[in-house]
Design a protein around this motif. Sequence first.
Motif, PDB file in Angstrom:
ATOM      1  N   ASN A  10       0.823  -1.213   0.000  1.00 32.24           N
ATOM      2  CA  ASN A  10       0.000   0.000   0.000  1.00 32.24           C
ATOM      3  C   ASN A  10       0.850   1.253   0.000  1.00 32.24           C
ATOM      4  O   ASN A  10       0.325   2.358   0.020  1.00 32.24           O
ATOM      5  CB  ASN A  10      -0.920   0.012   1.228  1.00 32.24           C
ATOM      6  CG  ASN A  10      -1.988  -1.043   1.145  1.00 32.24           C
ATOM      7  OD1 ASN A  10      -2.486  -1.360   0.065  1.00 32.24           O
ATOM      8  ND2 ASN A  10      -2.338  -1.622   2.275  1.00 32.24           N
ATOM      9  N   ASP A  12       3.800   3.557  -1.800  1.00 32.66           N
ATOM     10  CA  ASP A  12       4.535   3.838  -3.035  1.00 32.66           C
ATOM     11  C   ASP A  12       6.020   3.576  -2.862  1.00 32.66           C
ATOM     12  O   ASP A  12       6.614   3.978  -1.865  1.00 32.66           O
ATOM     13  CB  ASP A  12       4.363   5.308  -3.456  1.00 32.66           C
ATOM     14  CG  ASP A  12       3.092   5.546  -4.246  1.00 32.66           C
ATOM     15  OD1 ASP A  12       2.441   4.562  -4.638  1.00 32.66           O
ATOM     16  OD2 ASP A  12       2.768   6.721  -4.479  1.00 32.66           O
ATOM     17  N   LEU A  43       2.263  -0.698  -6.981  1.00 28.59           N
ATOM     18  CA  LEU A  43       1.800  -1.282  -5.721  1.00 28.59           C
ATOM     19  C   LEU A  43       1.646  -2.796  -5.837  1.00 28.59           C
ATOM     20  O   LEU A  43       1.234  -3.460  -4.889  1.00 28.59           O
ATOM     21  CB  LEU A  43       0.472  -0.651  -5.306  1.00 28.59           C
ATOM     22  CG  LEU A  43       0.508   0.856  -5.075  1.00 28.59           C
ATOM     23  CD1 LEU A  43      -0.889   1.374  -4.751  1.00 28.59           C
ATOM     24  CD2 LEU A  43       1.487   1.229  -3.979  1.00 28.59           C
TER      25      LEU A  43
END
Length: 103
Positions: A10, A12, A43
């Motif tokens: 979740n 970057d 992701l």
Amino acid sequence: MYSSVKLYSNKDGEIFNFLSRYIKSDNDTSQKTRDLDVYFHSLEWEKIYQNPIEIATILGVFVDNIDKFEIKMWVCLDKGVLIKVTSYNADNIIRYLYERYPY
């Protein structure tokens, strides 16, 4: 049927950072450079392995660094069956790989 590894995050850049470290830790960087087919903001990452034994290496690196990265790993050895990799089951998965695919 080929086996695959899927990484999810979740955050970057987390998968990119993990794979960059994985490539640096491996002696065969020429082969692994192609594995870094992921953009910094991805992701999700998936790699299909013709030889399932190769999964043991990335699985070991993942478990050794499980507390350093916010990543989840799933392994697919049979069509439609995904196994979530945790620090508790990683050793058993690696043993199973070598038992199921001895060559």
